[in-house]
Design a protein around this motif. Structure first.
Motif, PDB file in Angstrom:
ATOM      1  N   PHE A   1       0.842  -1.210   0.000  1.00 44.87           N
ATOM      2  CA  PHE A   1       0.000   0.000   0.000  1.00 44.87           C
ATOM      3  C   PHE A   1       0.875   1.257   0.000  1.00 44.87           C
ATOM      4  O   PHE A   1       0.663   2.191  -0.765  1.00 44.87           O
ATOM      5  CB  PHE A   1      -0.896   0.052   1.249  1.00 44.87           C
TER       6      PHE A   1
ATOM      7  N   VAL B   1      -3.081   5.000   3.969  1.00 40.74           N
ATOM      8  CA  VAL B   1      -3.988   4.118   3.247  1.00 40.74           C
ATOM      9  C   VAL B   1      -4.947   3.465   4.250  1.00 40.74           C
ATOM     10  O   VAL B   1      -6.157   3.667   4.198  1.00 40.74           O
ATOM     11  CB  VAL B   1      -3.204   3.054   2.450  1.00 40.74           C
ATOM     12  N   ALA B   2      -4.396   2.727   5.197  1.00 40.60           N
ATOM     13  CA  ALA B   2      -5.212   2.029   6.199  1.00 40.60           C
ATOM     14  C   ALA B   2      -5.969   3.042   7.050  1.00 40.60           C
ATOM     15  O   ALA B   2      -5.375   3.969   7.607  1.00 40.60           O
ATOM     16  CB  ALA B   2      -4.325   1.165   7.076  1.00 40.60           C
ATOM     17  N   SER B   3      -7.267   2.862   7.173  1.00 41.72           N
ATOM     18  CA  SER B   3      -8.081   3.829   7.919  1.00 41.72           C
ATOM     19  C   SER B   3      -7.623   3.974   9.364  1.00 41.72           C
ATOM     20  O   SER B   3      -7.631   5.080   9.908  1.00 41.72           O
ATOM     21  CB  SER B   3      -9.555   3.423   7.876  1.00 41.72           C
TER      22      SER B   3
ATOM     23  N   SER C   1      -6.831   7.182   0.119  1.00 42.73           N
ATOM     24  CA  SER C   1      -7.518   5.905  -0.009  1.00 42.73           C
ATOM     25  C   SER C   1      -8.167   5.335   1.243  1.00 42.73           C
ATOM     26  O   SER C   1      -8.695   4.232   1.200  1.00 42.73           O
ATOM     27  CB  SER C   1      -6.521   4.883  -0.565  1.00 42.73           C
ATOM     28  N   SER C   2      -8.146   6.070   2.354  1.00 41.08           N
ATOM     29  CA  SER C   2      -8.823   5.567   3.558  1.00 41.08           C
ATOM     30  C   SER C   2     -10.319   5.779   3.401  1.00 41.08           C
ATOM     31  O   SER C   2     -10.774   6.898   3.183  1.00 41.08           O
ATOM     32  CB  SER C   2      -8.336   6.308   4.799  1.00 41.08           C
ATOM     33  N   THR C   3     -11.087   4.706   3.557  1.00 39.23           N
ATOM     34  CA  THR C   3     -12.513   4.766   3.241  1.00 39.23           C
ATOM     35  C   THR C   3     -13.429   4.795   4.453  1.00 39.23           C
ATOM     36  O   THR C   3     -14.636   4.962   4.313  1.00 39.23           O
ATOM     37  CB  THR C   3     -12.887   3.570   2.338  1.00 39.23           C
ATOM     38  N   ASN C   4     -12.885   4.606   5.662  1.00 40.43           N
ATOM     39  CA  ASN C   4     -13.747   4.636   6.848  1.00 40.43           C
ATOM     40  C   ASN C   4     -14.286   6.062   7.052  1.00 40.43           C
ATOM     41  O   ASN C   4     -13.519   7.016   7.079  1.00 40.43           O
ATOM     42  CB  ASN C   4     -12.970   4.169   8.085  1.00 40.43           C
TER      43      ASN C   4
ATOM     44  N   TYR D   1     -11.323  -0.062   9.313  1.00 45.01           N
ATOM     45  CA  TYR D   1     -11.837  -0.277   7.953  1.00 45.01           C
ATOM     46  C   TYR D   1     -12.684  -1.537   7.882  1.00 45.01           C
ATOM     47  O   TYR D   1     -13.830  -1.530   7.428  1.00 45.01           O
ATOM     48  CB  TYR D   1     -10.631  -0.352   7.013  1.00 45.01           C
TER      49      TYR D   1
ATOM     50  N   TYR E   1      -7.302  -6.968   4.643  1.00 44.21           N
ATOM     51  CA  TYR E   1      -6.186  -6.586   3.789  1.00 44.21           C
ATOM     52  C   TYR E   1      -5.567  -7.840   3.167  1.00 44.21           C
ATOM     53  O   TYR E   1      -5.632  -8.938   3.727  1.00 44.21           O
ATOM     54  CB  TYR E   1      -5.139  -5.817   4.590  1.00 44.21           C
TER      55      TYR E   1
ATOM     56  N   ASP F   1     -11.607  -2.949  -1.206  1.00 44.42           N
ATOM     57  CA  ASP F   1     -10.372  -2.421  -1.788  1.00 44.42           C
ATOM     58  C   ASP F   1      -9.099  -2.940  -1.110  1.00 44.42           C
ATOM     59  O   ASP F   1      -8.050  -3.005  -1.733  1.00 44.42           O
ATOM     60  CB  ASP F   1     -10.394  -0.882  -1.805  1.00 44.42           C
ATOM     61  N   GLY F   2      -9.216  -3.364   0.171  1.00 48.02           N
ATOM     62  CA  GLY F   2      -8.052  -3.852   0.901  1.00 48.02           C
ATOM     63  C   GLY F   2      -7.401  -5.091   0.292  1.00 48.02           C
ATOM     64  O   GLY F   2      -6.293  -5.466   0.661  1.00 48.02           O
TER      65      GLY F   2
ATOM     66  N   ASP G   1      -6.498  -5.135  -2.782  1.00 48.45           N
ATOM     67  CA  ASP G   1      -5.760  -4.699  -3.962  1.00 48.45           C
ATOM     68  C   ASP G   1      -4.252  -4.693  -3.760  1.00 48.45           C
ATOM     69  O   ASP G   1      -3.682  -3.721  -3.272  1.00 48.45           O
ATOM     70  CB  ASP G   1      -6.233  -3.306  -4.383  1.00 48.45           C
TER      71      ASP G   1
ATOM     72  N   HIS H   1     -11.448   0.995  -6.486  1.00 49.42           N
ATOM     73  CA  HIS H   1     -11.603   2.385  -6.903  1.00 49.42           C
ATOM     74  C   HIS H   1     -11.338   2.576  -8.381  1.00 49.42           C
ATOM     75  O   HIS H   1     -11.730   3.584  -8.956  1.00 49.42           O
ATOM     76  CB  HIS H   1     -10.605   3.265  -6.142  1.00 49.42           C
TER      77      HIS H   1
ATOM     78  N   LEU I   1      -4.073   2.075  -5.272  1.00 53.02           N
ATOM     79  CA  LEU I   1      -3.361   2.944  -4.336  1.00 53.02           C
ATOM     80  C   LEU I   1      -2.510   3.956  -5.058  1.00 53.02           C
ATOM     81  O   LEU I   1      -2.476   5.137  -4.687  1.00 53.02           O
ATOM     82  CB  LEU I   1      -2.431   2.115  -3.441  1.00 53.02           C
TER      83      LEU I   1
END
Ligand code: PHE
Length: 366
Positions: free
Chosen positions: A32, A92-94, A115-118, A165, A217, A241-242, A244, A264, A293
């Protein structure tokens, strides 16, 4: 402590603008951080070749957080107090972005996570932005795909209880899948870094699900896939997405074949903007195809650069205001318009994993 990477301390002085970056360059999420660093470096290289910003060159100070939220938070403090960066890109990691956002918000230094989606990340305050969609949407995407495309009725869930996440995505998926008339047979948990998932998978097998949602992940998902197949669980795995990472295929082997995840961006996108990005990235990184990423980090850096150009000065408030105005920005992972909650509203793609690669299946819009 977080270690500085990538060329040492940038030359301080009036001729440069210093950006900060925090990423997982080592540890369980290393791909990532490496992809993100590459995407950001490409965006900066292009901007500098085009003359920089306000007559200055852009440089980035990068810290490796070793995939640990505590290290990520410490790195932000250093970037702000020692390196005096004007803006921060990452993580990257929420869970890491949440720890960073706390510090950046308190100091009034804008932060953009690629890229953090939380959802909680940008809720930390008005200095925190993201250029990707959020998990209430991503969870809906896979629930819809599972119900409508895969026609699944009964699905089990296996979540990572160390990841904000994974916990968030589990909650949304369970809710949406049930709303769409599906049944969640059971939800089991593991902790990031575990290597034996047989007990949870055995419990899942007993409920006879038609699919398993594993919003974790790649480092754990690859191993989970192998152990699931060994235990005779043949149903498709689904994730977010984790997943990827190139490493997913290495870890999962053929066990991961026939699985699906939401993401994404797909490098299969024929849009000339995307194909040009892929060609430029490959040229700089030994022929590597950029993953989501890399694409999102490239976009986040370009949004930051645009804000630096538009802002009257590089102070926190000026930059924050300029970033907040981002509208219809042409990213390689979709156009970016930031809403009032500082999130981007975008479509997601669903990818199918088979034969050591992931291929585009469909696009789902909000
Ligand atoms: N969305 C993940 C998170 O918030 C991070 C991620 C994004 C991982 C894109 C892979 C690809 O933790």
């Amino acid at each position: 402590p977080a270690t500085a990477q990538g060329g040492g301390t940038p030359p301080a002085g009036d001729d440069v603008i210093v950006l900060g970056e925090v990423g997982a360059l080592t540890g369980g999420q290393a791909t990532f951080g490496i992809s993100s660093r590459n995407g950001i470096a490409l965006a900066l290289k292009e901007a500098n070749a085009a003359g920089g910003v306000k007559g200055k060159k852009l440089v980035v100070r990068v810290y490796d957080d070793q995939s640990k939220p505590e290290e990520a938070a410490q790195a932000v403090t250093r970037l702000i107090t020692q390196d005096k960066v004007v803006l921060i890109l990452g993580e990257v990691a929420s869970s890491s972005s949440l720890a960073m956002a706390e510090k950046a918000q308190a100091a009034g230094v804008p932060m953009i996570t690629p890229s953090s989606t939380n959802p909680s990340v940008t809720e930390k305050g008005d200095n925190i932005f993201r250029v990707c969609f959020i998990d209430p949407f991503q969870g809906f995407v896979m629930a819809k795909f599972a119900r409508e495309n895969l026609k699944l009725n009964k699905v089990a869930v296996l979540q990572d209880n160390k990841s904000a996440y994974s916990i968030g995505l589990t909650e949304v998926f369970r809710q949406k899948f049930a709303e769409m008339g599906g049944k969640i047979t059971v939800t089991e948990s593991y902790s990031q870094g575990d290597t034996d998932y047989r007990a949870q998978l055995t419990a899942i097998k007993k409920t006879q699900p038609e699919g398993i949602y594993v919003p974790g992940y790649y480092s754990e998902v690859g191993v989970i896939a192998r152990q699931a197949r060994e235990l005779g669980l043949k149903v498709p795995l689904m994730g977010g997405d984790g997943w990827d990472s190139e490493k997913l295929f290495e870890l999962g082997g053929s066990a991961i074949d026939g699985s699906y995840f939401s993401n994404h961006y797909s490098p299969d996108n024929p849009d000339p903007r995307v194909t040009k990005f892929i060609a430029d990235y490959k040229a700089d990184y030994n022929g590597a195809v950029p993953d989501a990423l890399a694409a999102l980090a490239y976009d986040a850096a370009r949004v930051a650069i645009e804000a630096l150009k538009n802002a009257p000065d590089t102070s926190g408030p000026a930059l924050r205001a300029a970033i907040a105005k981002t509208k219809d920005f042409p990213g390689v992972a979709g156009n970016i318009t930031l809403d009032e909650k500082r999130n981007a509203v975008k479509s997601a793609v669903v990818l199918k994993v088979a034969d050591g690669k992931s291929t585009y299946v469909t696009t789902i819009s909000p």
